[in-house]
Scaffold this motif. Structure first.
Motif, PDB file in Angstrom:
ATOM      1  N   GLU A  89       0.813  -1.197   0.187  1.00  0.00           N
ATOM      2  CA  GLU A  89      -0.093   0.102   0.072  1.00  0.00           C
ATOM      3  C   GLU A  89       0.822   1.260   0.059  1.00  0.00           C
ATOM      4  N   LEU A  90       2.083   1.172   0.577  1.00  0.00           N
ATOM      5  CA  LEU A  90       2.843   2.323   0.493  1.00  0.00           C
ATOM      6  C   LEU A  90       3.534   2.579  -0.977  1.00  0.00           C
ATOM      7  N   LEU A  91       3.562   1.426  -1.644  1.00  0.00           N
ATOM      8  CA  LEU A  91       4.097   1.939  -3.224  1.00  0.00           C
ATOM      9  C   LEU A  91       2.730   2.494  -3.837  1.00  0.00           C
ATOM     10  N   TRP A  92       1.809   1.794  -3.729  1.00  0.00           N
ATOM     11  CA  TRP A  92       0.369   2.418  -4.397  1.00  0.00           C
ATOM     12  C   TRP A  92       0.254   3.860  -3.976  1.00  0.00           C
ATOM     13  N   LEU A  93       0.312   4.263  -2.655  1.00  0.00           N
ATOM     14  CA  LEU A  93       0.171   5.611  -2.256  1.00  0.00           C
ATOM     15  C   LEU A  93       1.331   6.547  -3.204  1.00  0.00           C
ATOM     16  N   ALA A  94       2.501   6.039  -2.826  1.00  0.00           N
ATOM     17  CA  ALA A  94       3.429   6.949  -3.619  1.00  0.00           C
ATOM     18  C   ALA A  94       3.332   6.945  -5.165  1.00  0.00           C
ATOM     19  N   GLN A  95       2.728   5.912  -5.742  1.00  0.00           N
ATOM     20  CA  GLN A  95       2.459   6.152  -7.103  1.00  0.00           C
ATOM     21  C   GLN A  95       1.297   7.208  -7.369  1.00  0.00           C
ATOM     22  N   LYS A  96       0.293   7.166  -6.290  1.00  0.00           N
ATOM     23  CA  LYS A  96      -0.626   8.240  -6.454  1.00  0.00           C
ATOM     24  C   LYS A  96      -0.124   9.649  -6.255  1.00  0.00           C
ATOM     25  N   LEU A  97       0.788   9.658  -5.379  1.00  0.00           N
ATOM     26  CA  LEU A  97       1.253  11.080  -4.860  1.00  0.00           C
ATOM     27  C   LEU A  97       2.151  11.426  -6.135  1.00  0.00           C
ATOM     28  N   VAL A  98       2.629  10.635  -7.149  1.00  0.00           N
ATOM     29  CA  VAL A  98       3.437  11.253  -8.105  1.00  0.00           C
ATOM     30  C   VAL A  98       2.309  11.457  -9.278  1.00  0.00           C
ATOM     31  N   ASP A  99       1.437  10.628  -9.335  1.00  0.00           N
ATOM     32  CA  ASP A  99       0.543  10.843 -10.519  1.00  0.00           C
ATOM     33  C   ASP A  99      -0.339  12.331 -10.161  1.00  0.00           C
ATOM     34  N   CYS A 100      -0.465  12.694  -9.013  1.00  0.00           N
ATOM     35  CA  CYS A 100      -0.832  14.051  -8.834  1.00  0.00           C
ATOM     36  C   CYS A 100       0.038  15.233  -8.697  1.00  0.00           C
ATOM     37  N   GLY A 101       1.407  14.787  -8.952  1.00  0.00           N
ATOM     38  CA  GLY A 101       2.002  15.788  -8.851  1.00  0.00           C
ATOM     39  C   GLY A 101       3.014  16.246  -7.609  1.00  0.00           C
ATOM     40  N   PHE A 102       2.777  15.196  -6.483  1.00  0.00           N
ATOM     41  CA  PHE A 102       3.447  15.593  -5.302  1.00  0.00           C
ATOM     42  C   PHE A 102       4.346  14.359  -4.837  1.00  0.00           C
ATOM     43  N   GLY A 103       5.161  14.139  -5.712  1.00  0.00           N
ATOM     44  CA  GLY A 103       6.169  12.829  -5.468  1.00  0.00           C
ATOM     45  C   GLY A 103       7.273  13.072  -4.428  1.00  0.00           C
ATOM     46  N   GLU A 104       7.356  14.671  -4.192  1.00  0.00           N
ATOM     47  CA  GLU A 104       8.417  14.850  -3.376  1.00  0.00           C
ATOM     48  C   GLU A 104       7.953  14.695  -1.845  1.00  0.00           C
ATOM     49  N   GLU A 105       6.656  14.514  -1.712  1.00  0.00           N
ATOM     50  CA  GLU A 105       6.042  14.291  -0.347  1.00  0.00           C
ATOM     51  C   GLU A 105       6.445  12.926  -0.246  1.00  0.00           C
ATOM     52  N   ALA A 106       6.157  11.825  -0.935  1.00  0.00           N
ATOM     53  CA  ALA A 106       6.739  10.398  -0.599  1.00  0.00           C
ATOM     54  C   ALA A 106       8.210  10.308  -0.361  1.00  0.00           C
ATOM     55  N   VAL A 107       9.027  11.042  -1.353  1.00  0.00           N
ATOM     56  CA  VAL A 107      10.474  10.874  -1.385  1.00  0.00           C
ATOM     57  C   VAL A 107      10.992  11.565  -0.052  1.00  0.00           C
ATOM     58  N   GLU A 108      10.451  12.515   0.713  1.00  0.00           N
ATOM     59  CA  GLU A 108      10.760  13.138   1.851  1.00  0.00           C
ATOM     60  C   GLU A 108      10.357  12.024   3.002  1.00  0.00           C
ATOM     61  N   ARG A 109       9.377  11.444   2.953  1.00  0.00           N
ATOM     62  CA  ARG A 109       8.904  10.621   4.248  1.00  0.00           C
ATOM     63  C   ARG A 109       9.663   9.457   4.155  1.00  0.00           C
ATOM     64  N   TRP A 110       9.986   8.996   2.810  1.00  0.00           N
ATOM     65  CA  TRP A 110      10.602   7.692   2.921  1.00  0.00           C
ATOM     66  C   TRP A 110      12.116   7.612   3.112  1.00  0.00           C
ATOM     67  N   ALA A 111      12.706   8.941   2.823  1.00  0.00           N
ATOM     68  CA  ALA A 111      13.985   9.168   3.126  1.00  0.00           C
ATOM     69  C   ALA A 111      14.266   9.518   4.753  1.00  0.00           C
ATOM     70  N   SER A 112      13.142   9.954   5.264  1.00  0.00           N
ATOM     71  CA  SER A 112      13.361  10.154   6.795  1.00  0.00           C
ATOM     72  C   SER A 112      12.909   8.904   7.656  1.00  0.00           C
ATOM     73  N   ALA A 113      12.642   7.781   6.970  1.00  0.00           N
ATOM     74  CA  ALA A 113      12.119   6.434   7.720  1.00  0.00           C
ATOM     75  C   ALA A 113      13.463   5.662   8.032  1.00  0.00           C
ATOM     76  N   SER A 114      14.383   6.184   8.833  1.00  0.00           N
ATOM     77  CA  SER A 114      15.479   5.380   9.002  1.00  0.00           C
ATOM     78  C   SER A 114      15.204   4.297   9.834  1.00  0.00           C
ATOM     79  N   ASN A 115      14.349   4.472  10.816  1.00  0.00           N
ATOM     80  CA  ASN A 115      14.006   3.517  11.736  1.00  0.00           C
ATOM     81  C   ASN A 115      13.458   1.966  11.037  1.00  0.00           C
ATOM     82  N   LEU A 116      12.427   2.464   9.980  1.00  0.00           N
ATOM     83  CA  LEU A 116      11.989   1.272   9.182  1.00  0.00           C
ATOM     84  C   LEU A 116      13.082   0.784   8.434  1.00  0.00           C
ATOM     85  N   ALA A 117      13.811   1.627   8.002  1.00  0.00           N
ATOM     86  CA  ALA A 117      14.990   0.935   7.131  1.00  0.00           C
ATOM     87  C   ALA A 117      16.133  -0.083   7.903  1.00  0.00           C
ATOM     88  N   SER A 118      16.248   0.370   9.031  1.00  0.00           N
ATOM     89  CA  SER A 118      16.931  -0.578   9.826  1.00  0.00           C
ATOM     90  C   SER A 118      16.119  -1.839  10.386  1.00  0.00           C
TER      91      SER A 118
END
Length: 392
Positions: free
Chosen positions: A230-259
């Motif tokens: 669902e994260l991938l789906w939401l990221a795709q929807k944000l990009v389709d609507c012209g707000f891809g930077e919103e998903a990029v910011e949040r994914w970049a900041s998810a360092s705990n999840l990455a660990s």
């Protein structure tokens, strides 16, 4: 200018915790496999493994807590902004648009998508309804409806990130010595300690200003793999609507999840690799689309790129891609390697060293994967370093 100075001053404190967390994750992954094998033969090693897992999860939370405490308020609010708000963005969260009926309807539908299990026959219906609402808002080409899509989709992305991290912590608890015979005394205290860790994590989440309060995710619809999809789906929807930077910011900041992802099951790792691949490409495309008048925000974009690379590059190196059903095709892997090279080469020389050192560590110590192969880029960096030494 003051914001830029704050970010430059805090760069070492930004990178060091990330490298420390990545190194600790690598050591823990190796040690956990060793203790699993020993625990099969010697029961006391099982107790040691419980303590090891508890200590590691607590370390991740405590590191984030201490790191955020050291940053001044100005840095916390600006350091991860990828793109600035446009001057004509009159409809911000709380201005009334996000409180409108259509915004509340879309928010409710997206929340239900999180809750309903994929096996339910209603899941496809609700998800289709959400897609219809998003597309109808987009087709209207009105600033107010664009802001509804941006605000609601961004909130849903953040909420799903929170659910996924909590679900992965729950998975870690469930895997601790579960043999179906009821919790042993040691397991009981380990699980109590993990609940304390989650409480600390909730406090850190609130300090980060997400505005989201974690709810109980121990429900049938919130499997970690489903949430990652669902994260991938939401990221795709944000990009389709012209707000891809919103998903990029949040994914970049998810360092705990990455660990946490470094310790996840292979199927879940594969889902997270897909999200990372998509957003790395989006970050590169957005960088290429920027015009020269936005040089003032170069520092914030650089910070976001560094966060993306230091958080998610270890997962790309260590994810189990399998042979029967590879996560990415050969062409997709080659394309992402090119994207990574282009992204890293846009960084400063010292930042390239930090990223490539992190890549080399995980690439060299992971025997099950030979991707991404950044050997050529590493050699070019070494050549440049040699030239810089001769010049000075």
């Amino acid at each position: 200018m003051e914001v830029e100075m704050d970010m430059m001053e805090n760069l070492p404190s930004t990178i060091s915790p990330l490298l420390l967390r990545s190194m600790a994750s690598s050591v823990f992954t190796y040690a956990d496999k060793l203790f699993i094998n020993l625990a099969e033969k010697f029961k006391p090693f099982e107790i040691i493994r419980y303590v090891l897992i508890t200590s590691f999860l607590f370390f991740l939370r405590l590191l984030s807590f201490l790191f955020l405490s050291d940053l001044p308020p100005k840095s916390q609010s600006h350091v991860y902004t990828f793109n600035p708000p446009k001057s004509n963005d009159r409809y911000l969260i709380g201005s009334g648009v996000s409180d409108s009926g259509i915004a509340r309807a879309l928010s409710q539908v997206l929340s239900i998508v999180n809750d309903i299990p994929v096996s339910s026959r209603k899941y496809a219906i609700v998800r289709s309804l959400a897609e219809g609402l998003i597309e109808e808002n987009r087709r209207e080409d009105a600033e107010g409806l664009r802001e509804v899509n941006r605000a609601v989709l961004s909130s849903a992305f953040s909420r799903t990130l929170s659910y996924l991290e909590a679900a992965m912590v729950e998975l870690g608890q469930d895997r601790i010595g579960h043999d179906g015979a009821g919790p042993a005394p040691v397991q009981y205290w380990v699980k109590r300690a993990l609940r304390v860790v989650r409480s600390v994590g909730d406090g850190v989440w609130a300090r980060e200003g997400s505005g989201a309060v974690r709810e109980d995710v121990n429900r049938s619809g919130n499997s970690a793999e489903k949430l990652a999809a669902e994260l991938l789906w939401l990221a795709q929807k944000l990009v389709d609507c012209g707000f891809g930077e919103e998903a990029v910011e949040r994914w970049a900041s998810a360092s705990n999840l990455a660990s946490l992802s470094l310790l996840a099951e292979p199927r879940l790792q594969g889902s997270l690799v897909k999200v990372s691949t998509f957003l790395f490409k989006q970050a590169r495309d957005m960088e290429m689309a920027l015009d020269e008048t936005e040089e003032f925000y170069e520092e914030s974009r650089r910070q976001t790129k560094m966060k993306m690379l230091t958080s998610w590059l270890p997962l790309l190196c260590r994810a189990s891609n399998g042979t029967d059903m590879p996560v990415l095709s050969i062409n997709e892997k080659a394309e992402l390697e090119k994207v990574l090279e282009e992204t890293i080469e846009l960084l400063d020389h010292e930042e390239q060293e930090q990223v490539l050192s992190l890549w080399l560590h995980h690439f060299a110590y992971c025997s099950s994967s030979d991707w991404p192969n950044l050997h050529a880029l590493y050699c070019r960096w070494c050549t440049n370093s040699r030239k810089l030494l001769l010049l000075h």
